[in-house]
Motif scaffolding. Structure first.
Motif, short mmCIF file in Angstrom:
data_model
loop_
_atom_site.label_atom_id
_atom_site.label_comp_id
_atom_site.label_asym_id
_atom_site.label_seq_id
_atom_site.Cartn_x
_atom_site.Cartn_y
_atom_site.Cartn_z
N VAL A 70 -7.35 -3.57 6.29
CA VAL A 70 -7.57 -1.86 6.14
C VAL A 70 -8.14 -2.11 4.43
CG1 VAL A 70 -5.83 -1.01 7.28
CG2 VAL A 70 -5.22 -1.90 5.09
N ARG A 71 -8.81 -0.95 3.99
CA ARG A 71 -9.18 -0.75 2.39
C ARG A 71 -7.98 -0.84 1.56
NH1 ARG A 71 -13.15 -0.68 -0.80
NH2 ARG A 71 -13.67 0.72 -1.93
N THR A 72 -7.90 -1.48 0.54
CA THR A 72 -6.88 -0.99 -0.50
C THR A 72 -7.59 -0.59 -1.57
OG1 THR A 72 -7.61 -3.49 -1.42
CG2 THR A 72 -5.92 -3.43 0.23
N GLU A 73 -6.67 -0.26 -2.68
CA GLU A 73 -6.96 0.44 -3.95
C GLU A 73 -8.55 -0.13 -4.66
OE1 GLU A 73 -5.15 0.84 -8.25
OE2 GLU A 73 -3.91 1.67 -6.58
N ASN A 74 -8.49 -1.68 -4.63
CA ASN A 74 -9.53 -2.31 -5.15
C ASN A 74 -10.52 -3.12 -4.30
OD1 ASN A 74 -7.75 -1.45 -7.23
ND2 ASN A 74 -7.32 -3.72 -7.82
N GLY A 75 -10.14 -3.13 -2.82
CA GLY A 75 -11.11 -3.92 -2.18
C GLY A 75 -10.46 -3.81 -0.59
N PHE A 76 -10.12 -4.86 0.04
CA PHE A 76 -9.79 -5.06 1.55
C PHE A 76 -8.95 -6.13 1.70
CE2 PHE A 76 -14.16 -3.29 1.37
CZ PHE A 76 -14.09 -2.35 2.19
N GLU A 77 -8.21 -6.02 2.76
CA GLU A 77 -7.30 -6.92 3.26
C GLU A 77 -8.06 -7.87 4.17
OE1 GLU A 77 -3.66 -5.93 5.35
OE2 GLU A 77 -2.98 -4.77 3.59
N ILE A 78 -7.55 -9.14 4.15
CA ILE A 78 -7.96 -10.11 5.26
C ILE A 78 -6.94 -10.29 6.09
CG2 ILE A 78 -9.19 -12.20 5.66
CD1 ILE A 78 -10.41 -11.99 2.94
N ILE A 79 -6.87 -10.07 7.23
CA ILE A 79 -5.96 -10.34 8.31
C ILE A 79 -5.96 -11.29 9.00
CG2 ILE A 79 -4.61 -9.38 10.16
CD1 ILE A 79 -5.53 -6.53 9.06
N ASP A 80 -4.80 -12.15 9.47
CA ASP A 80 -4.87 -13.83 10.14
C ASP A 80 -5.97 -14.55 9.31
OD1 ASP A 80 -3.37 -12.40 12.09
OD2 ASP A 80 -5.04 -11.83 13.22
N ALA A 81 -5.47 -14.47 8.03
CA ALA A 81 -6.56 -15.38 7.39
C ALA A 81 -6.19 -16.70 7.22
CB ALA A 81 -6.48 -14.74 5.88
N GLY A 82 -7.42 -17.59 7.03
CA GLY A 82 -7.23 -19.44 7.13
C GLY A 82 -7.84 -19.61 5.97
N ILE A 83 -7.79 -20.77 5.52
CA ILE A 83 -8.27 -21.38 4.31
C ILE A 83 -8.72 -22.75 4.54
CG2 ILE A 83 -6.12 -22.04 3.10
CD1 ILE A 83 -7.66 -21.41 0.47
#
Length: 106
Positions: A70-83
Motif C-alpha cells: 500500500v501507498r504510505t504517506e511518503n512512499g510505499f510498503e514492500i510486503i514479504d520482503a527479503g534482503i
C-alpha cells in the motif's frame, strides 16, 4: 487477468537503518533518488546475514525485493520482503583484440 507487482530496490554504500520488531522481524527504510520512501519488514536472520556480508565484502551492492504494498504517506510498503547483499568483483580488463588478432595471423 492475473497480475503481480514485484519490486526490487537496489542500494550500495551502507546498510539502511534497522529497527527491531516483534516476531523476529526488522523494519528498514530506503529512500530513492526521487525522495520516495520504501518501508519493508525483513526476517531478523536475513538482516544479520546482510550485516555480516557487508562487513566481509570489500565492495558490495544490496537489494530488497518483495511485493509492492500500500501507498504510505511518503512512499510505499514492500510486503514479504527479503534482503540480499552481493559482492562486487573487480572487472577483468578486456584483452587487446588487435594484438590478439595480430598474433594469430601469419
Amino acid at each position: 487477468m492475473e497480475v503481480k507487482s514485484e519490486v526490487t530496490i537496489k542500494f550500495s554504500g551502507e546498510l539502511p537503518t534497522a529497527t527491531p520488531l516483534p516476531n523476529k522481524k526488522v523494519a528498514i527504510e530506503l529512500t530513492d533518488q526521487n525522495g520516495i520512501v520504501f518501508t519493508a519488514q525483513v526476517n531478523a536472520k536475513s538482516w544479520r546475514k546482510a550485516e555480516t556480508s557487508a562487513s566481509e565484502f570489500a565492495d558490495w551492492a544490496g537489494a530488497v525485493s518483495g511485493k509492492l504494498g500500500v501507498r504510505t504517506e511518503n512512499g510505499f510498503e514492500i510486503i514479504d520482503a527479503g534482503i540480499q547483499l552481493f559482492e562486487k568483483k573487480a572487472k577483468e580488463p578486456k584483452p587487446d583484440v588487435a594484438a590478439a588478432e595480430a598474433g594469430v595471423s601469419s
